[in-house]
Structure formats: structure tokens, C-alpha cells
Design a protein around this motif. Structure first.
Motif: not given
Lengths: 460, 460
Positions: B221, B279, B315
Motif C-alpha cells: 500500500t 495498492e 497501511t
């Protein structure tokens, strides 16, 4: 003047001369890949949505059937004019109207040959995954009609997953626009996916907006040789459990291997009873890593040998063996019934055993190959149509095949459609209520039943 | 005895006491995320397909409306009983019936909470990608009704791409089975995808067979900070051209950033006007390589800063900022109109400019964020409903927003559906002929118009 002559004159006028009633031309539009033949009364070749609309309005006025036709490569009779009428050949509407490299969409006419479209988008570094075995000559319009799939469906899905929107003409001649030109869209009922797979019975598609993907940087291909079909089948679902979704997992049974043994570019020993062709794609590193991982995994699952292609020539050899299969089958017998059943992955070994039993009972060779990665097996019942006994046996083999397929939780068709050849089996897969709903939908689109009548549903 | 009392008694009997006409209970089933409220006459809580069937047969006999309801998190009024009638709350049909790890399918009841289903399949190393922002409380039945999407649609598609087959009950009470339990299937018309996205107006889904994928081994991410929204937008389509399809590309505009600036876990300087959350997923190596490639690519395209998460905490911080947005918006004004327009990727910068103009003209703040990777922008028009002037301005802003969306080749709804709030805009996206076909289909399923009436189509 007869109705047909008068119709012909009108069609000739609408299309500036692109219509015919010459018997030697009509017979070129009378067949498809089922081997069955029905003569149309007229063939017309529209070049625009407006012409398609005028033709359908005319046919509606006269309550004459219209049968849309791509290249006649369908396996279930979808494009056959079983009740005569007007065959509408879409071959002149064969333009790729737009390849939008910023938005990853393309706009195409229905007569574009699928393989030509593949090449066109690849020139832009793009990728259209649906890839039926007939892609060298079948058309996108036909693919939409049947919701064609092909080997890459394991990872990439089938035609319906790539159709964002349609321009289509209703049997009345009215032009409709369905779906979107964007990646997402949920406004109103999903007419797009209703028309896709409707086998040309609801509307004539005149333009499709297709989703395209970036072309994977690398593809790795391997052939995996097994002593038993069970080992091959178990390997398929085990690979996916390892968090790898290959783009293709094709399989060939022993009879298939026998047909094309000399085409692989490597020796296939006699004790090999199943071959998987596996492809992975992605970035250069990712594809190489996944291929290596699958190779080792297959060996751990009992594969006798894994031939990982190291250059385009070796890849081409592997595929040319697979692609030669359809015609090589005729070494075995003059006719084949090719059924595209689908069963759950885990039922493949059981289905293969049951197919062997049908083979034993009927004495007819049955050759199975196909898209193991999604449980889609092409079963070819080989027989001689001119021998009445073999014909009866072949038909009973087909009945049994579908009965077993449905018993194992499968479907009678993964990508060929129902057409006329599977019509009698549809009520075995769906109940009366579901079929009544489908007939009701047909009536909404086509109240006079002029568009491709006599398909999918009995007495339609 | 009044009709409602008599109906209530029958419903009470069918469901062994799981029905109510108590006003304080009815009001809990009167609302949805639009903020609008309509009182039902009765609420019933069936626990089985048989009960759903009996309830619908009863309602059909009495020509009383039935409104299926998940958790009431819909954004367009799909589950509101706008004409009273029976709300059928599916909350007791909340069982995951099967997770078949060999065939990569699951069978679920409609009342299963989407987030619970995510967790359940993840425990088997599997993955169900559709992931609406409300996944912690919305239900799979509601997701099917609206064809929900969410951030992972860029790579993985939307709900319709994961529904293989359905068990559903027609308004008459008849039970139908659509689709397949296999990866492929094209027998008959595609009733499955017709019911998906039909906003509970065609049939009540009682079971769905869903496709599930292997869980990617690794997800990376990153947050990418830009000075201008144009740079961010151009970066999105450029990444995909590099043959990388990220699983998410979310974007936040300046107003969004202002709302959640303190939630990111890193400093966001004032001169940052757009943030992308990107992502990628795949094998550990592939995800790491792609993330690195995208990071460098974004910098080459003018990104000020790329924060690549190196642990789950980082994340979670990035996502918690994004997820906090919906509620944080109420800092700006007490009410919002949240529209889920979609435009072609390349039109995002132009759309953003036009939204700024609407903002200037009306003086109302408009906050935009959403799924940039598929052109799906959530536009939030912030206003005070109690101020008649602001209400009028907000409505005119909405009119303008949809007009611009359609002018740029977009759609009025990417994932929320039409319901009641977008009903007046549907005829701007589709012509009369398309809408007539949709109404015709509605009539085939629901001849007496008892199932969720007054939705999607005007005067329905």
C-alpha cells in the motif's frame, strides 16, 4: 410478385445492392459448425446501424424471420436459418471504430474477426482476453451472441466480462444503447449482459464497447505430463490453492494425445495419459517465478515431466498440438458431436471416469480435452453419421453425458450456447418457471418472434 | 379486522412469530443512508426460502408491496418502503452455507454481512474482492441488489463478476434457480446478472453461489502526494499503461484531505492538493517489485512524495484516513448528497474542474474522493437541509453534476443504483425505448408490481 421477390427488392434497395437470392450464394450462408444445413430465402449484408434498423423494421412489417450471422463457426446452430427467412450477414460491419488507449476501451462493429481485434489491440500494448479456438475466423458479434470463452477464462473471465455497453437494434427496428463507456455502471437493469449470450434472439448488436487490459509483459508456457488423469485433475485445483491463478490450464486426455502426439515438438512417452498446458503471465520476473513455482509443484504432485518453454518456437509447438486437435479428431471417425460441458473442478476426475464408461457402453470413441482450469471439458463423441446404428449410439451417449454433467452439479454449455442442438437438454438444467421467465423476456424484445426463431427454447 | 392486522397474523404464523407491527419497531426499518424515512405497515423476518416464498405468495394474493431489506445502508433509497407495505428484513437468513475450497465457490444467504464473509473466506486462504465502504455492516444481499463495487474493482471487478448463480423467489412466490455452480455457463438468458443490480425489484434472492479467489500472498500500500489534481489524474491512467493493474487507486481531493489531514499517520503539507492511495497485490516478490515500480513512476510523473507502507500499522493509518472521510465530511455541513458518478479515466481532470465551477456557482462545498482507478468519483455536495435556499442550491448542483457526467460520456451511478434519488436522471442516461424494455422485463417478473414498487422507473 412473391413475398420473397418483393422483400429481396426492398433489401437490395436498403443496402444499395448488397442482398442476394441466388441459390449458389444462399448455400454459403446455410451451414455452421454443427454440419447442419438450412437454406435461407434471402441473404442481406448491411453496412450500418441504419441499414440493420431498416431491415428489421421491414421484416417486422412482414413477420419474416431474420437470422443474424457472424462467420458461421458456431457449434450449436445459433446462426442457422432453420425456418428460412432473411440471413443478416454482418461481414461488412467489420470495423474497429476506436481503440482508446487512455481509457482502456475499444468500440467495434460485430463483423470484426476476433483474431484481427487481438492483433489490433496488441499493437497498442493492449490485451483482449476472450479467445475461442476459432478466433482466426469467428467474429466478435458471434462471440457476444454465445458469450464465448476460450483458454484464458481461468484468470480473465469470458466475453460478458469485457462488454461494457452495446448499440443494438430491436426486432422492431428501434435502436437501443445499453450499458456504459466506463469501467463501472449500474443504472437500470443490465440489458448489456442480457443481450450477451442471448444467441442473437433478443436484438442485433451493431456496436460494442469492450474493456481491454494492458498486455502482460511476459507469458510463460509449459506442458506437464502425467501418468493418470486423476493426478492431472488434482494438480489443477491444487495450483490455484497455492495462490497462483494461471491464465490457462488446458488438458488433453489419452485419446487427444494420440491424435496429436507428433505435433508437440517433444517426445510424449506411451505411458502418459494426460497432459496439462499451463500458462502464467505478468511482469517478466513474476511470470518466471510463478512458472518455476508451478513446475516444482507439478513435480511434487506426481507429474512425470514438465517442459517449460524457453522460447517462442517451443511455445508455438505446444499450442499448435492443442490447436490441431479439433481437426485431427477426424482421423478417428468422420463425424463428431462436440459438447462443451462444465463441471466443478473437483468433479473432473469423476466426470472423466463416467465418460470412459459411456465410451465402453457405446463402443464410440470419446475424446476429451479443454479448459480444465474452469472445469470446461470439450467432449467429442466420434461416430459415422451415415451409420444409423452409430447415430443412435451417439445420441444416447450425448443424453448420458448431459445427465452425468448435471448430476455432478455442472452445466450443459460453458461457451457454445444452446442453439438447436441442446434445446432438448435446457429443461433438464432449468425448471419450467425459469424457462417461462426467459420466454417472457424474449417476448418483451421480440413480440412477433421474428429474430432468430426456433432457438434455445422448444417450439420457439 | 383490517387488512394489515389480518396480514400481520398470517406473516406471524408463516414465520413462527417473527413479524411486527409495533410502531417503535417499524421505525427501525423505515430509514436508509439517504436520511429519508417511510414507515412500513409490517416488518417480517423470514428464516428460509420457504418462508420467503409463502410471504410473497401471500402478498401477491393481497396485492400488497414487499420491500426486501439488508441492513439499510443503501445510498439511493432502494430499501425504503415508500408506499408502505411489508418490509422483508433478511437479517435472519445470515448463514454462510458452504465454502468450497476445492472449487473456489461459496454459497451464502442474503443476510450475511459482507465483512463477515470476507473474514470467513480469508480463514481458508481465500478472497472475495467486492468491498463497499459499508462492508462492516452491509449485507451480501444488498450488495447483489445494487451490484456493489468498492476500491478493488480496478483489478477485480464488481459484485456481478462474482455471482455464479442464484436461488431467488419471484413475486408470485415461485422459487427459481439461475446460473451455475461452475466457473463458466451460458445456458439460456443470463437471469443471474439481470437480477444482480435490479435493486430488489425483480425477485428476492435467498441464496447466492459466489466465486472466490485465492488470497494474494502479499499486498503493498502507498500514499502518493501531488500538488495538482491533474498530475494525480494523469498518473492513474499512465500506471495502467505500464502494464500494471493496481488493485486499488483511490483518490482524495483538497477538501477531502482537509477533513482527515490528521489521520494519515504522516504529515500532509498544505500545498498538497491530491492524494492517491494505491495498492498492488500478488506474490511477495511481484507485489514488492510492482510497488517499487509504481513508486518510481509516480515520482517521474511529478508526485511530491510517495509513502510506501512498510508494515500493517502504516497501511492501517493510510486506510483509516480514507475510511474516516464519509463521517468527517459532516464537519463541513450537516447534510450531504453523495453521488457515485463515473467518467472515463481521461475525463477525471475535466470533471474535477467542472465540479469546482459548480462549487463556485452554488457556494456549496463539494468534496470529491473515490475510486479513481475506474473513474468512479464520490461527489459529496455539502449543505444544510433545513435552509431552503441551500436545499434548492444543492438540488441544482446535483442536476448540473449529472449533466456534466453524461456529457463527458459517464454514468449517473457506478455502484449505488438508481433507487428513488436518481429516478429523475435515468431518462437522461437512457432513452424511452431502453426504459420501456426494462419496464417490460419488470412486468415479466412482477406482473402485479408488488416487489419494491416505485423504484428505478418513474411512476413505477
Amino acid at each position: 410478385m412473391s413475398l420473397i421477390s418483393s422483400l429481396y427488392k426492398s433489401l437490395y434497395k436498403i443496402t444499395n445492392g448488397n442482398a442476394t437470392i441466388e441459390p449458389e450464394e444462399l448455400c454459403c450462408y446455410a451451414y455452421d459448425a454443427t454440419g447442419q444445413t438450412f437454406m435461407p430465402d434471402v441473404v442481406v449484408f448491411p453496412v450500418s446501424t441504419s441499414e440493420v434498423s431498416q431491415i428489421l423494421a421491414l421484416a417486422s412489417d412482414h413477420k419474416i424471420s431474420v437470422i443474424p450471422r457472424g462467420s458461421g463457426s458456431g457449434m450449436t446452430g445459433g446462426s442457422l436459418p432453420i425456418k428460412g427467412g432473411i440471413v443478416m450477414a454482418m461481414s461488412r460491419m467489420n470495423h474497429i471504430l476506436e481503440i482508446d488507449t487512455n481509457n482502456f476501451i475499444a468500440r467495434v462493429e460485430p463483423g470484426v474477426v476476433t483474431g484481427d481485434f487481438h492483433k489490433a489491440v496488441e499493437q497498442h500494448g493492449l490485451f483482449y482476453p476472450p479467445d475461442p479456438a476459432s478466433s482466426a475466423f469467428c467474429t466478435l458479434g458471434g462471440n457476444l451472441g454465445e458469450c464465448a470463452g476460450g483458454p484464458k477464462a481461468v484468470k480473465y473471465g469470458v466475453t460478458r466480462d469485457y462488454v461494457l455497453g452495446l448499440e443494438a437494434v430491436l426486432p422492431s427496428g428501434e435502436i437501443i444503447h445499453t450499458g456504459v463507456r466506463t469501467a463501472k455502471g449500474v443504472a437500470g437493469y443490465d440489458l448489456t449482459r442480457l443481450i450477451v449470450g442471448s444467441e442473437g434472439t433478443l436484438a442485433v448488436v451493431t456496436q460494442a464497447t469492450l474493456k481491454i487490459l494492458p498486455l502482460p509483459a511476459s507469458v510463460k508456457t509449459m506442458a506437464v505430463l502425467f501418468q493418470t488423469i486423476e493426478e492431472a485433475a488434482i494438480t489443477v485445483s491444487s495450483i490455484i490453492k497455492e495462490s497462483i491463478v494461471p491464465r490457462c490450464v488446458e488438458f488433453l486426455d489419452k485419446s487427444s494425445i494420440d491424435c496429436v502426439r507428433d505435433k508437440f515438438g517433444f517426445a510424449v512417452p506411451d505411458y502418459i495419459n494426460a497432459i496439462l498446458i499451463i500458462e502464467v503471465d505478468g511482469s517478466v520476473q513474476a511470470a518466471a517465478q510463478e512458472a518455476e513455482k508451478i513446475k516444482n509443484f507439478c513435480i511434487s504432485k506426481g507429474a512425470e515431466q514438465v517442459i517449460l518453454s524457453s522460447n517462442p518456437k517451443e511455445t508455438a509447438d505446444i499450442w499448435s498440438a492443442r490447436k490441431a486437435l479439433s481437426t485431427a479428431l477426424f482421423k478417428i471417425a468422420p463425424n463428431k458431436i462436440n459438447e462443451d460441458i462444465v463441471v466443478p473442478l473437483s468433479s473432473i476426475p469423476e466426470m472423466v471416469r463416467r465418460i470412459e464408461q459411456i465410451q465402453k457402453r457405446t463402443g464410440l470413441p470419446i475424446v476429451s480435452f479443454g479448459h480444465a482450469g474452469d472445469g470446461n471439458i470439450h467432449c467429442n463423441i466420434m461416430y459415422n453419421r451415415k451409420d444409423p446404428k452409430e447415430l443412435t449410439l451417439a445420441e444416447s451417449a450425448m443424453d448420458e453425458l448431459f445427465a452425468h454433467t448435471l448430476e455432478l452439479g455442472g452445466t450443459i454449455t460453458g461457451e457454445h450456447g444452446v442453439g438447436i442442438t441442446k434445446m432438448k437438454y435446457l429443461p433438464k438444467e432449468f425448471g419450467e418457471c425459469e424457462i417461462e421467465i426467459m420466454r417472457g423476456i424474449k417476448k418483451v424484445f421480440d413480440p412477433h418472434n421474428i429474430l432468430n426463431p426456433g432457438k434455445i427454447f422448444k417450439n420457439s
